[in-house]
Design an enzyme around this catalytic site. Structure first.
Site, PDB file in Angstrom:
ATOM      1  N   CYS A  28      31.652  43.019   2.782  1.00 11.12           N
ATOM      2  CA  CYS A  28      31.519  41.781   2.004  1.00 11.12           C
ATOM      3  C   CYS A  28      31.925  40.565   2.850  1.00 11.12           C
ATOM      4  O   CYS A  28      32.961  40.584   3.514  1.00 11.12           O
ATOM      5  CB  CYS A  28      32.398  41.864   0.760  1.00 11.12           C
ATOM      6  SG  CYS A  28      32.271  40.404  -0.286  1.00 11.12           S
TER       7      CYS A  28
ATOM      8  N   CYS B 204      41.540  42.522  -0.670  1.00 16.60           N
ATOM      9  CA  CYS B 204      40.417  43.445  -0.831  1.00 16.60           C
ATOM     10  C   CYS B 204      40.133  44.293   0.411  1.00 16.60           C
ATOM     11  O   CYS B 204      40.036  43.786   1.529  1.00 16.60           O
ATOM     12  CB  CYS B 204      39.165  42.677  -1.230  1.00 16.60           C
ATOM     13  SG  CYS B 204      37.811  43.793  -1.676  1.00 16.60           S
TER      14      CYS B 204
ATOM     15  N   CYS C  42      31.302  51.131 -15.363  1.00 11.25           N
ATOM     16  CA  CYS C  42      31.374  49.845 -14.655  1.00 11.25           C
ATOM     17  C   CYS C  42      30.973  50.051 -13.192  1.00 11.25           C
ATOM     18  O   CYS C  42      31.534  50.919 -12.520  1.00 11.25           O
ATOM     19  CB  CYS C  42      32.794  49.294 -14.678  1.00 11.25           C
ATOM     20  SG  CYS C  42      33.528  49.271 -16.311  1.00 11.25           S
TER      21      CYS C  42
HETATM   22  N1  SAM Z   1      32.603  41.318  -5.283  1.00 10.32           N
HETATM   23  C1  SAM Z   1      32.815  41.183  -6.661  1.00 10.32           C
HETATM   24  C2  SAM Z   1      33.809  40.137  -7.013  1.00 10.32           C
HETATM   25  O1  SAM Z   1      34.721  39.901  -6.251  1.00 10.32           O
HETATM   26  O2  SAM Z   1      33.719  39.571  -8.098  1.00 10.32           O
HETATM   27  C3  SAM Z   1      33.161  42.473  -7.344  1.00 10.32           C
HETATM   28  C4  SAM Z   1      34.103  43.478  -6.778  1.00 10.32           C
HETATM   29  S1  SAM Z   1      35.839  43.090  -6.754  1.00 10.32           S
HETATM   30  C5  SAM Z   1      36.400  44.439  -5.788  1.00 10.32           C
HETATM   31  C6  SAM Z   1      36.438  43.285  -8.413  1.00 10.32           C
HETATM   32  C7  SAM Z   1      37.872  42.934  -8.685  1.00 10.32           C
HETATM   33  O3  SAM Z   1      38.728  44.000  -8.293  1.00 10.32           O
HETATM   34  C8  SAM Z   1      38.474  41.729  -7.981  1.00 10.32           C
HETATM   35  O4  SAM Z   1      38.143  40.539  -8.609  1.00 10.32           O
HETATM   36  C9  SAM Z   1      39.969  42.002  -8.078  1.00 10.32           C
HETATM   37  O5  SAM Z   1      40.489  41.408  -9.248  1.00 10.32           O
HETATM   38  C10 SAM Z   1      40.046  43.525  -8.181  1.00 10.32           C
HETATM   39  N2  SAM Z   1      40.643  44.084  -6.945  1.00 10.32           N
HETATM   40  C11 SAM Z   1      40.021  44.243  -5.767  1.00 10.32           C
HETATM   41  N3  SAM Z   1      40.856  44.772  -4.838  1.00 10.32           N
HETATM   42  C12 SAM Z   1      42.047  44.942  -5.458  1.00 10.32           C
HETATM   43  C13 SAM Z   1      43.313  45.428  -5.017  1.00 10.32           C
HETATM   44  N4  SAM Z   1      43.530  45.816  -3.770  1.00 10.32           N
HETATM   45  N5  SAM Z   1      44.329  45.471  -5.918  1.00 10.32           N
HETATM   46  C14 SAM Z   1      44.119  45.069  -7.202  1.00 10.32           C
HETATM   47  N6  SAM Z   1      42.944  44.597  -7.663  1.00 10.32           N
HETATM   48  C15 SAM Z   1      41.923  44.519  -6.809  1.00 10.32           C
HETATM   49 FE1  SF4 Z   2      34.062  40.795  -1.647  1.00  9.51          FE
HETATM   50 FE2  SF4 Z   2      36.237  42.190  -2.261  1.00  9.51          FE
HETATM   51 FE3  SF4 Z   2      36.228  39.570  -2.593  1.00  9.51          FE
HETATM   52 FE4  SF4 Z   2      34.703  41.112  -4.244  1.00  9.51          FE
HETATM   53  S1  SF4 Z   2      36.945  41.100  -4.082  1.00  9.51           S
HETATM   54  S2  SF4 Z   2      34.115  39.191  -3.217  1.00  9.51           S
HETATM   55  S3  SF4 Z   2      34.149  42.742  -2.771  1.00  9.51           S
HETATM   56  S4  SF4 Z   2      36.053  40.650  -0.604  1.00  9.51           S
END
Ligand code: SAM
Ligand code: SF4
Ligand code: DTB
Length: 334
Positions: free
Chosen positions: A56, A63, A101
């Protein structure tokens, strides 16, 4: 409490005062709201699947999937085939989930074959009698309309933290970009799933400001996921300490009072809460969990452990929309 107590005019001071109440007073308030609006001891089971993992271009500090975090252990993968996704949805349903989901590590949706494939995935999931939710990054109004046409029930797009703390978390998009997509989702008639993460180094006021921002959305998000940071080695937040379970319970209880009719989801970080920590969060008003041994890229409790959690609490999984799901057993497969 009637629906006229669904408020959109909370102040930061009110939310902070609620959040900081003596723990049992806060739990009493949250429990009282909970039983008035969600009387059936029900727990919604949602299964997550990463349909496009890694690579991404955004730089969200928490993330594992950002291409900016070169030391993250996650290897980028191509968008899954529709058949593989439908097979996973069928299995999720057999295991007792009622919502499926799908997450894609995209900054935004691009029109073209990948989006068409995601629309096909949504149709395939809906054909199983499951609620369908996706999280794909930013959307245009037209893309939101097409998702709705494909049968999408809900779109997950988190604000993550306060507007003030947001630049410490991500630099490649703004808070207003997030709000813009949330408006597109709402405008298309899709349910909104929007919450945040605690444990990213934010202050308690930042947590309350996030809740303030969410409570100002009218209507409220139908679903409010409360994630605890899962620290991923090789990301900027990889060394942060785990969140105290009592802090998660406070956040959930405050969300329960602010969002009486919404589902509050005890989301990422459940693994580390332990059984009693999770029970505290469920008592505080969470009525939805991710169910299945994997979140997007990190582990989640085994389904068998969650079945025990249901047994020990007497909570009932939300009834499936169609009746061919197997009863939950402690040997449910992932
Ligand atoms: N790329 C899209 C976005 O950011 O909207 C969708 C995927 S993103 C991984 C979905 C959500 O997962 C993020 O907005 C965040 O709130 C949660 N998330 C991601 N990584 C995480 C982590 N390491 N610990 C807790 N929540 C996490
Ligand atoms: Fe990309 Fe992860 Fe951010 Fe979603 S949460 S926009 S997958 S970097
Ligand atoms: C949400 O608020 N939490 C889920 C879901 N929406 C997409 C994602 C949690 C991801 C946890 C880290 C990972 O597994 O990569």
């Amino acid at each position: 409490m009637s629906n006229d107590t669904v408020r959109h005019n909370w102040t930061l001071a009110e939310i902070r005062a609620l959040h900081d109440l003596p723990l049992f007073d806060l739990l009493d308030k949250a429990r009282s709201v909970h039983v008035q609006h969600h009387p059936n001891n029900e727990l919604q089971l949602c299964t997550l699947l990463s349909v496009k993992t890694g690579g991404c271009p955004e730089d969200c500090g928490y993330c594992s999937q950002s291409s900016k975090h070169q030391k993250s252990p996650v290897e980028p993968q191509r968008l899954l085939d529709v058949d593989a996704v439908v097979a996973a949805a069928k299995q999720a349903k057999l295991n007792g989930a009622t919502r499926f989901c799908m997450g894609a590590a995209w900054r935004s949706v691009k029109d073209g074959p990948a989006f068409e494939r995601v629309l096909e995935m949504i149709r395939g999931v809906k054909a199983q009698g499951l609620e369908a939710c996706v999280t794909l990054g930013m959307l245009t109004d037209d893309q939101a309309r097409r998702l709705k046409e494909a049968g999408l029930d809900s779109y997950n797009h988190n604000l993550d933290t306060s507007r003030e703390y947001y630049p410490k978390v991500v630099s490649t998009r703004t808070y207003d970009d997030r709000l813009h997509t949330l408006r597109a989702v709402r405008g298309a008639g899709i349910g909104v799933c929007c919450g945040g993460i605690i444990g990213m180094g934010e202050s308690l006021d930042d947590r309350c400001r996030l809740l303030l921002e969410l409570s100002s959305l009218d209507p409220h998000p139908e679903s409010v996921p409360i994630n605890s940071l899962v620290p991923i080695p090789g990301t900027p937040m990889g060394e942060l300490p785990r969140v105290d379970p009592v802090d998660v319970a406070r956040m959930i209880a405050t969300a329960r009072v602010l969002f009486p009719t919404s589902r509050v989801r005890l989301a990422a970080g459940r693994h580390e809460l332990g059984r009693e920590g999770q029970i505290l969060c469920l008592y505080a008003g969470a009525n939805s969990i991710f169910y299945g041994d994997q979140l997007l890229t990190t582990p989640n409790p085994e389904p068998g452990t969650d079945v025990e959690l249901l047994q020990v609490t007497g909570l009932q999984p939300l009834a499936p929309a169609l009746s061919d799901a197997a009863p939950l057993t402690a040997t449910a497969t992932a």
